[in-house]
Design a protein around this motif. Structure first.
Motif, PDB file in Angstrom:
ATOM      1  N   GLY A 170       0.862  -1.158   0.000  1.00  0.00           N
ATOM      2  CA  GLY A 170      -0.158   0.143  -0.011  1.00  0.00           C
ATOM      3  C   GLY A 170       0.639   1.213  -0.178  1.00  0.00           C
ATOM      4  O   GLY A 170       0.415   2.357   0.135  1.00  0.00           O
ATOM      5  N   LYS A 171       1.984   1.260  -0.146  1.00  0.00           N
ATOM      6  CA  LYS A 171       3.000   2.264  -0.162  1.00  0.00           C
ATOM      7  C   LYS A 171       3.147   2.975  -1.652  1.00  0.00           C
ATOM      8  O   LYS A 171       3.111   2.026  -2.590  1.00  0.00           O
ATOM      9  N   SER A 172       3.445   4.246  -1.781  1.00  0.00           N
ATOM     10  CA  SER A 172       3.776   4.671  -3.050  1.00  0.00           C
ATOM     11  C   SER A 172       5.099   5.343  -2.868  1.00  0.00           C
ATOM     12  O   SER A 172       5.614   6.104  -2.072  1.00  0.00           O
ATOM     13  N   GLY A 173       5.822   5.710  -4.171  1.00  0.00           N
ATOM     14  CA  GLY A 173       6.703   6.369  -4.205  1.00  0.00           C
ATOM     15  C   GLY A 173       7.387   6.724  -5.650  1.00  0.00           C
ATOM     16  O   GLY A 173       6.559   6.549  -6.534  1.00  0.00           O
ATOM     17  N   ILE A 174       8.611   7.068  -5.935  1.00  0.00           N
ATOM     18  CA  ILE A 174       9.088   7.415  -7.230  1.00  0.00           C
ATOM     19  C   ILE A 174      10.397   6.894  -7.320  1.00  0.00           C
ATOM     20  O   ILE A 174      11.174   6.289  -6.534  1.00  0.00           O
ATOM     21  N   ILE A 175      10.561   6.592  -8.689  1.00  0.00           N
ATOM     22  CA  ILE A 175      12.165   6.230  -8.991  1.00  0.00           C
ATOM     23  C   ILE A 175      13.072   7.333  -9.326  1.00  0.00           C
ATOM     24  O   ILE A 175      12.710   8.345  -9.859  1.00  0.00           O
ATOM     25  N   GLU A 176      13.792   7.305  -8.414  1.00  0.00           N
ATOM     26  CA  GLU A 176      15.121   8.414  -8.290  1.00  0.00           C
ATOM     27  C   GLU A 176      16.069   8.294  -9.160  1.00  0.00           C
ATOM     28  O   GLU A 176      16.420   9.014  -9.882  1.00  0.00           O
ATOM     29  N   GLU A 177      16.575   6.905  -9.610  1.00  0.00           N
ATOM     30  CA  GLU A 177      17.584   6.985 -10.389  1.00  0.00           C
ATOM     31  C   GLU A 177      17.439   5.372 -11.068  1.00  0.00           C
ATOM     32  O   GLU A 177      16.824   4.267 -10.476  1.00  0.00           O
ATOM     33  N   ILE A 178      17.887   4.980 -12.211  1.00  0.00           N
ATOM     34  CA  ILE A 178      18.189   3.671 -12.829  1.00  0.00           C
ATOM     35  C   ILE A 178      19.448   3.696 -13.338  1.00  0.00           C
ATOM     36  O   ILE A 178      20.180   4.558 -13.790  1.00  0.00           O
ATOM     37  N   PHE A 179      20.213   2.637 -12.967  1.00  0.00           N
ATOM     38  CA  PHE A 179      21.715   2.634 -13.057  1.00  0.00           C
ATOM     39  C   PHE A 179      22.098   1.180 -13.247  1.00  0.00           C
ATOM     40  O   PHE A 179      21.136  -0.110 -13.133  1.00  0.00           O
ATOM     41  N   LEU A 180      23.257   0.593 -13.974  1.00  0.00           N
ATOM     42  CA  LEU A 180      23.556  -0.693 -14.233  1.00  0.00           C
ATOM     43  C   LEU A 180      24.559  -1.071 -13.263  1.00  0.00           C
ATOM     44  O   LEU A 180      25.536  -0.441 -12.969  1.00  0.00           O
ATOM     45  N   ALA A 181      24.290  -2.296 -12.702  1.00  0.00           N
ATOM     46  CA  ALA A 181      25.209  -2.849 -11.530  1.00  0.00           C
ATOM     47  C   ALA A 181      26.084  -3.759 -12.570  1.00  0.00           C
ATOM     48  O   ALA A 181      27.261  -3.851 -12.138  1.00  0.00           O
ATOM     49  N   SER A 182      25.731  -4.197 -13.489  1.00  0.00           N
ATOM     50  CA  SER A 182      26.647  -4.818 -14.529  1.00  0.00           C
ATOM     51  C   SER A 182      26.076  -4.713 -15.923  1.00  0.00           C
ATOM     52  O   SER A 182      24.988  -4.098 -15.981  1.00  0.00           O
ATOM     53  N   SER A 183      26.685  -5.384 -16.911  1.00  0.00           N
ATOM     54  CA  SER A 183      26.028  -4.831 -18.376  1.00  0.00           C
ATOM     55  C   SER A 183      24.752  -5.732 -18.470  1.00  0.00           C
ATOM     56  O   SER A 183      23.962  -5.117 -19.483  1.00  0.00           O
ATOM     57  N   THR A 184      24.253  -6.329 -17.486  1.00  0.00           N
ATOM     58  CA  THR A 184      22.772  -6.973 -17.773  1.00  0.00           C
ATOM     59  C   THR A 184      21.986  -6.585 -16.640  1.00  0.00           C
ATOM     60  O   THR A 184      20.814  -7.021 -16.802  1.00  0.00           O
ATOM     61  N   ASN A 185      22.324  -6.137 -15.482  1.00  0.00           N
ATOM     62  CA  ASN A 185      21.849  -6.023 -14.386  1.00  0.00           C
ATOM     63  C   ASN A 185      21.277  -4.553 -14.182  1.00  0.00           C
ATOM     64  O   ASN A 185      22.266  -3.692 -13.493  1.00  0.00           O
ATOM     65  N   LYS A 186      19.838  -3.982 -14.284  1.00  0.00           N
ATOM     66  CA  LYS A 186      19.491  -2.863 -14.234  1.00  0.00           C
ATOM     67  C   LYS A 186      18.845  -2.830 -12.852  1.00  0.00           C
ATOM     68  O   LYS A 186      18.071  -3.562 -12.298  1.00  0.00           O
ATOM     69  N   ILE A 187      19.381  -1.475 -12.042  1.00  0.00           N
ATOM     70  CA  ILE A 187      18.775  -1.243 -10.810  1.00  0.00           C
ATOM     71  C   ILE A 187      18.159  -0.212 -10.681  1.00  0.00           C
ATOM     72  O   ILE A 187      18.368   0.999 -11.211  1.00  0.00           O
ATOM     73  N   ASP A 235       9.359   5.257   1.893  1.00  0.00           N
ATOM     74  CA  ASP A 235       9.478   5.951   3.276  1.00  0.00           C
ATOM     75  C   ASP A 235      10.992   6.031   3.420  1.00  0.00           C
ATOM     76  O   ASP A 235      11.540   7.067   3.878  1.00  0.00           O
ATOM     77  N   LYS A 236      11.483   4.951   2.889  1.00  0.00           N
ATOM     78  CA  LYS A 236      13.198   4.924   2.711  1.00  0.00           C
ATOM     79  C   LYS A 236      13.519   4.661   1.477  1.00  0.00           C
ATOM     80  O   LYS A 236      12.669   4.165   0.635  1.00  0.00           O
ATOM     81  N   GLU A 237      14.895   4.765   1.183  1.00  0.00           N
ATOM     82  CA  GLU A 237      15.474   4.540  -0.158  1.00  0.00           C
ATOM     83  C   GLU A 237      15.558   3.122  -0.149  1.00  0.00           C
ATOM     84  O   GLU A 237      16.134   2.486   0.571  1.00  0.00           O
ATOM     85  N   ILE A 238      15.075   2.421  -1.371  1.00  0.00           N
ATOM     86  CA  ILE A 238      15.680   0.838  -1.559  1.00  0.00           C
ATOM     87  C   ILE A 238      16.061   0.773  -2.752  1.00  0.00           C
ATOM     88  O   ILE A 238      15.780   1.700  -3.982  1.00  0.00           O
ATOM     89  N   LEU A 239      16.696  -0.425  -3.208  1.00  0.00           N
ATOM     90  CA  LEU A 239      17.390  -0.598  -4.333  1.00  0.00           C
ATOM     91  C   LEU A 239      16.664  -2.015  -4.917  1.00  0.00           C
ATOM     92  O   LEU A 239      16.685  -3.101  -4.014  1.00  0.00           O
ATOM     93  N   ILE A 240      16.268  -2.020  -6.123  1.00  0.00           N
ATOM     94  CA  ILE A 240      15.441  -3.248  -6.562  1.00  0.00           C
ATOM     95  C   ILE A 240      15.850  -3.585  -7.952  1.00  0.00           C
ATOM     96  O   ILE A 240      15.934  -2.578  -8.968  1.00  0.00           O
TER      97      ILE A 240
END
Length: 161
Positions: free
Chosen positions: A107-124, A130-135
């Protein structure tokens, strides 16, 4: 016209006017097609041929048949017209995704602050709830998105909320 950055011309190849483009664009199969138009310095150039060589996208352009005719293009950025990019319903550009609202199964909502590559095929995705999370974008936590509502749906696991 809304332009999308595709890559950069890093060199020529051979003597017949082929240019070498370095690109990590995810939808190359929709851009690099014969008769499609690339935009370089706000001018459109038509693709005459395309092939992949090592990590590069090799392109020849209409009306350029000699290495000397394409030297002025070296180190230039290459763009594509966004309206010509026909993405499927399940495909989305990172530039669009960053504007989406994030909704979770808790039931929470938020925004995407950034999209970056952890490796050549893994987008984060860096998501601010409420807090910042990486997915990881390609994880089972990302359940889908709605282009009409501009929403991304995420299922949080226990301990993330």
């Amino acid at each position: 016209m809304n332009k999308i950055y595709i890559g950069k011309i890093v060199n020529t190849h051979g003597i017949k006017g082929e240019i070498r483009i370095l690109s990590d664009f995810p939808f190359k199969n929709k851009v690099f097609k014969i008769d499609n138009k690339l935009i370089i310095d706000d001018k459109e150039y038509t693709i005459k041929s395309y092939r992949v060589h090592k990590n590069y996208d090799m392109v020849t352009l209409d009306n350029f048949n000699n290495i000397n005719e394409v030297l002025f293009l070296l180190k230039k950025k290459v763009y594509f017209n966004q309206s010509d990019l026909l993405l499927d319903e399940n495909e989305i550009l990172d530039e669009e995704l960053i504007t989406y609202k994030v909704l979770t199964n808790k039931g929470k909502s938020g925004i995407i602050e950034e999209i970056f590559l952890a490796s050549s095929t893994n987008k984060i995705l860096r998501v601010k709830l409420d807090k910042e999370i990486l997915i990881p974008y390609n994880s089972p936590m990302v359940k889908g998105f709605s282009k009409e509502k501009k929403e991304l749906y995420i299922e949080l696991i226990d301990g993330m909320e």
